[in-house]
Scaffold this active site. Structure first.
Site, mmCIF file in Angstrom:
data_model
loop_
_atom_site.group_PDB
_atom_site.id
_atom_site.type_symbol
_atom_site.label_atom_id
_atom_site.label_comp_id
_atom_site.label_asym_id
_atom_site.label_seq_id
_atom_site.Cartn_x
_atom_site.Cartn_y
_atom_site.Cartn_z
ATOM 1 N N ASN A 108 45.263 -42.656 31.078
ATOM 2 C CA ASN A 108 45.377 -42.674 32.541
ATOM 3 C C ASN A 108 46.393 -43.696 33.034
ATOM 4 O OD1 ASN A 108 43.732 -40.506 32.983
ATOM 5 N ND2 ASN A 108 41.869 -41.722 33.200
ATOM 6 N N SER A 136 36.042 -43.009 33.198
ATOM 7 C CA SER A 136 37.483 -42.771 33.110
ATOM 8 C C SER A 136 38.261 -44.016 33.501
ATOM 9 C CB SER A 136 37.935 -41.699 34.092
ATOM 10 O OG SER A 136 37.070 -40.638 34.130
ATOM 11 N N GLU A 166 39.125 -41.630 23.567
ATOM 12 C CA GLU A 166 39.539 -43.038 23.609
ATOM 13 C C GLU A 166 38.281 -43.884 23.418
ATOM 14 O OE1 GLU A 166 43.340 -43.580 26.556
ATOM 15 O OE2 GLU A 166 41.473 -43.070 27.554
ATOM 16 N N HIS A 210 35.575 -42.408 25.845
ATOM 17 C CA HIS A 210 36.186 -41.604 26.915
ATOM 18 C C HIS A 210 36.627 -40.245 26.378
ATOM 19 C CE1 HIS A 210 39.632 -41.033 30.005
ATOM 20 N NE2 HIS A 210 38.520 -40.511 30.454
HETATM 21 N N1 LIG Z 1 35.364 -34.602 35.041
HETATM 22 C C1 LIG Z 1 36.296 -35.052 34.246
HETATM 23 O O1 LIG Z 1 37.361 -34.425 34.062
HETATM 24 C C2 LIG Z 1 36.088 -36.339 33.489
HETATM 25 C C3 LIG Z 1 36.868 -36.613 32.345
HETATM 26 C C4 LIG Z 1 36.626 -37.779 31.604
HETATM 27 C C5 LIG Z 1 35.655 -38.673 32.046
HETATM 28 N N2 LIG Z 1 34.927 -38.402 33.190
HETATM 29 C C6 LIG Z 1 33.896 -39.367 33.584
HETATM 30 O O2 LIG Z 1 32.641 -38.858 33.192
HETATM 31 C C7 LIG Z 1 31.629 -39.306 34.097
HETATM 32 C C8 LIG Z 1 30.881 -38.101 34.634
HETATM 33 O O3 LIG Z 1 31.793 -37.258 35.298
HETATM 34 P P1 LIG Z 1 31.468 -35.725 35.592
HETATM 35 O O4 LIG Z 1 32.745 -35.118 36.043
HETATM 36 O O5 LIG Z 1 30.726 -35.142 34.448
HETATM 37 O O6 LIG Z 1 30.491 -35.890 36.856
HETATM 38 P P2 LIG Z 1 29.422 -34.842 37.442
HETATM 39 O O7 LIG Z 1 29.233 -35.219 38.851
HETATM 40 O O8 LIG Z 1 29.815 -33.445 37.105
HETATM 41 O O9 LIG Z 1 28.093 -35.168 36.609
HETATM 42 C C9 LIG Z 1 27.358 -36.344 36.775
HETATM 43 C C10 LIG Z 1 25.888 -36.004 36.592
HETATM 44 O O10 LIG Z 1 25.148 -37.214 36.600
HETATM 45 C C11 LIG Z 1 23.909 -36.929 37.227
HETATM 46 N N3 LIG Z 1 23.312 -38.183 37.665
HETATM 47 C C12 LIG Z 1 23.555 -38.900 38.790
HETATM 48 N N4 LIG Z 1 22.788 -39.993 38.815
HETATM 49 C C13 LIG Z 1 22.030 -39.974 37.702
HETATM 50 C C14 LIG Z 1 21.029 -40.825 37.174
HETATM 51 N N5 LIG Z 1 20.660 -41.934 37.826
HETATM 52 N N6 LIG Z 1 20.439 -40.488 35.994
HETATM 53 C C15 LIG Z 1 20.811 -39.374 35.333
HETATM 54 N N7 LIG Z 1 21.757 -38.524 35.786
HETATM 55 C C16 LIG Z 1 22.368 -38.821 36.957
HETATM 56 C C17 LIG Z 1 24.254 -35.984 38.357
HETATM 57 O O11 LIG Z 1 23.117 -35.264 38.790
HETATM 58 C C18 LIG Z 1 25.314 -35.118 37.707
HETATM 59 O O12 LIG Z 1 24.752 -33.962 37.117
HETATM 60 C C19 LIG Z 1 32.347 -40.136 35.161
HETATM 61 O O13 LIG Z 1 32.292 -41.485 34.799
HETATM 62 C C20 LIG Z 1 33.787 -39.619 35.077
HETATM 63 O O14 LIG Z 1 34.725 -40.568 35.505
HETATM 64 C C21 LIG Z 1 35.109 -37.243 33.896
#
Ligand SMILES: NC(=O)c1ccc[n+]([C@@H]2O[C@H](COP(=O)([O-])OP(=O)(O)OC[C@H]3O[C@@H](n4cnc5c(N)ncnc54)[C@H](O)[C@@H]3O)[C@@H](O)[C@H]2O)c1
Length: 392
Positions: A190, A118, A151, A139
């Site tokens: 953002n 993000s 994005e 994104h």
């Molecule tokens: N949540 C949102 O609203 C949102 C929106 C857009 C973008 N993002 C971005 O998406 C990304 C993920 O966010 P999220 O909210 O899904 O996080 P999350 O914490 O829900 O999921 C992340 C997952 O990655 C796994 N993980 C950690 N280390 C790992 C590794 N070495 N190998 C494989 N898997 C691994 C974790 O076990 C977890 O299940 C981030 O970069 C975040 O900024 C999030």
């Protein structure tokens, strides 16, 4: 593209898998936690079921998509013969760089490596690989199945072919791609949303309005789908805090983070997910009274949104059409900041910024040189026949 892997099966990862599988790709969903993989598969099954129930997709397409998804705890194996990897692990640059380094070693040379970050630098992630031309930002918005926007972020070394292939894939998934021409922190959505939310936070922090007054103006006057504080509670104060810090680090005083958010995070009040953030969610969704809608000057929010859009155009990150499209699809705003600015009058927005800058001396209100230039040329918006857009 026929085969893909998604790294991280959390909030975003499993939704991205579902989309890729529906677009016809064989997908392996990778995580370090077996339970999360199982929960991810369950969520995908549930979501596909809902789409069938609502007749948005056919049952046979849902089953076919499901049969194309595998899970794995072994990243190296999962990416061995893929054309694309989408990384969706937690928002931490060191972690992401180490994943990109592994992906570069394990995935075929032709594979595109995308990150769903993000706020972090795509260029930095690309530096951990030997193929910066095939590293790109992708994104998605939460939840990926429902949000129309993706994005696509060009890192410093990303090639045109990679951007084009990513745009094609996003369209194949039935989503709307917006290309972010430069790898700036916050990308488009953002950046603009952050400026508006920050304005709301600071106004309350300075005691100029209550959060209910701001939220009432945001919802009932500006017509945004959610109040600023309501939305922040739903995003999560911890996520907001992290993103605000990244933005402040990148832009300094212009994006100065508001202490209100930090205070709540330190208290462990992270928003809807913990039952308490700005609002108390234990008693249900916040009730934002309509009668407060006139208590906060909504033009202030428009002015900072217009200013941020002008900055993005000035920095050549995106043009007005793409900024408006991204804001409408990424946030549900009824109009984009450039359309809104042209309607309001860019001279009115500029005057508002000057007034706020004189009153508070904050860099956040310093007008973008582009906005000054447009107003100086008489390009004040729709009424003048020219603003961000030209009117025939
Ligand atoms: N949540 C949102 O609203 C949102 C929106 C857009 C973008 N993002 C971005 O998406 C990304 C993920 O966010 P999220 O909210 O899904 O996080 P999350 O914490 O829900 O999921 C992340 C997952 O990655 C796994 N993980 C950690 N280390 C790992 C590794 N070495 N190998 C494989 N898997 C691994 C974790 O076990 C977890 O299940 C981030 O970069 C975040 O900024 C999030």
């Amino acid at each position: 593209m026929e085969k893909a892997a998604v790294i991280g099966a959390g909030v975003m990862g499993h939704g991205i898998c579902e989309l890729l599988a529906l677009a016809g790709l064989e997908v392996t969903m990778v995580d370090i936690d077996e339970d999360i993989l199982m929960k991810g598969m369950e969520s995908i099954r549930w979501s596909l079921g809902k789409f069938v129930e609502r007749r948005r997709i056919r049952e046979e397409d849902a089953s076919a998509a499901l049969s194309r998804i595998r899970t794995s705890l072994n990243l190296d194996e999962a990416v061995r013969d893929v054309d694309l990897v989408v990384e969706a692990v937690p928002e931490n640059l060191d972690l992401k760089r180490s994943i990109f380094n592994k992906l570069d070693e394990a995935a075929p040379q032709h594979a595109i490596l995308a990150s769903n970050t993000s706020s972090l630098s795509i260029t930095e992630m690309a530096r951990a690989t030997g193929r910066p031309e095939r590293v790109v930002g992708m994104h998605f918005f939460n939840p990926p199945m429902l949000m129309a926007l993706v994005e696509i972020i060009r890192g410093d070394g990303t090639s045109d072919d990679t951007v084009d292939a990513t745009v094609d894939l996003v369209e194949k998934m039935g989503k709307t791609p917006v290309v972010v021409r430069k790898d700036v922190r916050g990308f488009i959505v953002n950046r603009v949303l952050g400026a508006v939310l920050n304005e709301a936070f600071w106004a309350v922090h300075r005691g100029e309005a209550t959060m209910e007054e701001v939220d009432a103006a945001v919802k009932y006057k500006a017509g945004f789908p959610l109040g600023a504080f309501e939305l922040t509670d739903m995003i999560g104060l911890d996520v907001m805090y992290e993103v605000s810090n990244v933005m402040e680090e990148a832009y300094g005083e212009v994006a100065k983070a508001c202490p209100l958010v930090e205070k709540l995070v330190k208290e462990g009040n992270l928003g809807q997910k913990t039952g308490r953030g700005f609002y108390d969610w234990k008693v249900g969704r916040p009730r934002i009274p309509f009668r407060l809608a006139g208590k906060f000057d909504v033009q202030r929010l428009y002015a900072v949104a217009v200013n941020e859009a002008a900055r993005l155009i000035h920095e050549d990150v995106a043009g007005p059409e793409d900024i408006d499209k991204a804001m409408k699809l990424g946030t549900g705003w009824p109009s984009g900041p450039c359309e809104q600015g042209d309607k309001l009058g860019l001279d009115v927005a500029l005057e508002k910024l000057r007034e706020l800058h004189a009153r508070y001396g904050e860099e956040a209100y310093r007008p973008s040189p582009l906005l000054e230039e447009y107003v100086g040329k008489g390009w004040t918006g729709r009424g003048a026949g020219r603003g961000f857009y030209e009117y025939g």
